[in-house]
Scaffold this motif. Sequence first.
Motif, short mmCIF file in Angstrom:
data_model
loop_
_atom_site.label_atom_id
_atom_site.label_comp_id
_atom_site.label_asym_id
_atom_site.label_seq_id
_atom_site.Cartn_x
_atom_site.Cartn_y
_atom_site.Cartn_z
N ALA A 23 -49.09 128.95 -11.25
CA ALA A 23 -47.86 128.23 -10.89
C ALA A 23 -46.88 128.22 -12.06
O ALA A 23 -45.66 128.36 -11.86
CB ALA A 23 -48.19 126.81 -10.46
N ASN A 65 -59.66 126.99 -7.94
CA ASN A 65 -58.36 126.41 -8.21
C ASN A 65 -57.80 127.00 -9.50
O ASN A 65 -57.90 126.42 -10.57
CB ASN A 65 -58.48 124.89 -8.32
N LEU A 124 -55.36 127.17 -2.90
CA LEU A 124 -55.09 126.07 -1.98
C LEU A 124 -56.15 125.98 -0.89
O LEU A 124 -56.60 124.88 -0.52
CB LEU A 124 -53.70 126.25 -1.36
N LEU A 167 -52.46 132.00 -5.32
CA LEU A 167 -52.09 130.61 -5.00
C LEU A 167 -52.63 130.20 -3.64
O LEU A 167 -53.13 129.08 -3.48
CB LEU A 167 -50.56 130.47 -5.03
N CYS A 170 -50.83 119.40 -6.32
CA CYS A 170 -52.09 119.43 -5.57
C CYS A 170 -53.29 119.19 -6.46
O CYS A 170 -54.22 118.46 -6.09
CB CYS A 170 -52.23 120.77 -4.84
N ASN A 219 -54.57 127.62 -9.75
CA ASN A 219 -53.13 127.48 -9.53
C ASN A 219 -52.39 126.92 -10.74
O ASN A 219 -51.16 126.97 -10.76
CB ASN A 219 -52.88 126.55 -8.33
N ILE A 278 -49.32 122.23 2.19
CA ILE A 278 -48.72 123.04 1.13
C ILE A 278 -49.14 124.49 1.27
O ILE A 278 -48.37 125.41 0.97
CB ILE A 278 -49.11 122.48 -0.25
N LEU A 297 -46.98 122.86 -5.36
CA LEU A 297 -48.25 123.46 -5.77
C LEU A 297 -48.84 122.75 -6.98
O LEU A 297 -50.05 122.56 -7.07
CB LEU A 297 -48.02 124.94 -6.11
N GLN A 298 -47.97 122.33 -7.87
CA GLN A 298 -48.44 121.69 -9.09
C GLN A 298 -49.03 120.31 -8.82
O GLN A 298 -49.93 119.87 -9.54
CB GLN A 298 -47.27 121.59 -10.07
N THR A 307 -46.43 127.45 1.50
CA THR A 307 -46.50 128.57 0.56
C THR A 307 -46.63 129.90 1.29
O THR A 307 -46.00 130.90 0.91
CB THR A 307 -47.68 128.39 -0.40
#
Length: 303
Positions: free
Chosen positions: A193, A187, A157, A153, A86, A189, A266, A83-84, A270
């Motif tokens: 995250a 966004n 995405l 999250l 992206c 995240n 992703i 996730l990080q 997720t």
Amino acid sequence: MSPMSVSTQELENPLQNSTSKISSSTDYGSISERLQPKRRSSASPLNSRDTIQVHEETSLLYGSRKQTMTPLPWGQVLIVLLLQVCEPLTSMSISPYVNQLVGGLDIIDSGYANDHQVGYYAGLIMSSFFVFEALTVLHWSRLSDHVGRKPILLLGLFGTTLSMICFGLSRTFWALVISRCLCGLLNGNVGVAKSVMGELTDASNRAKGFPMMTMVWATGTTLGPLIGGTLARPAERFPNAFKGTFWKEYPYFLPCFVTAVFVFIIFGITLIFLKETVPKSLGSSASLKDQTKDQPVAFRQLL
């Protein structure tokens, strides 16, 4: 016997006689007290020996005893690391070709702007993403405390995937700006995250988990420009593989499409495998008691 006369036993054993006299006249209680070490009062200052003794017996740091490290839940941690990656991947993938993209837009062809202003408009496109992200990241993090980390999250995405597709298909300047603003707006995240990483770790392994997020961020920042610069203008770079007119009309769609596909993968990982870290009974009395134990730091104190 006269006073000056001395017996034969006294001449032969003078040491024994003196010892017996001393032992008979000495208080054994006073000797035992003298042999015991004197207790230092609380008001008396420490001497050098006492200081060394305290430092040898007392730990310098409170709780500095070695603790056993809790094993990291690597399955969940890897999802958080994906996730990080992206955000830097999508934000930096347009940097190699954004100047050429702006140079072929309507604002240049119509004479509204000249070639010397390309860098200015390219900077507006690049910065619009980070501006809207900075304005909304705290709100997304606060909302995730109530609805859960996973829905926020997934929304981030999906918004990133949609905005990258729109950016690759945009032909006007304002369409590019709106797509980048949409990407930064949806966004959230970044903060969420990190919240998930903090909830997956504890005091024993937190120093091992969080540096990985910085490493992954650097990886995404490196791969993003590499993907954008390699896949831009595929009809010119790879004419045998990309022969259609679509790739000539949209020469920067391929790097946007590749990053969007990666983010969508992703999204699926997720959705299926990530576990929610915020308990469902967040509004119950038990959870409120847990929240009062660790009060959040005020934003003014953080500044």
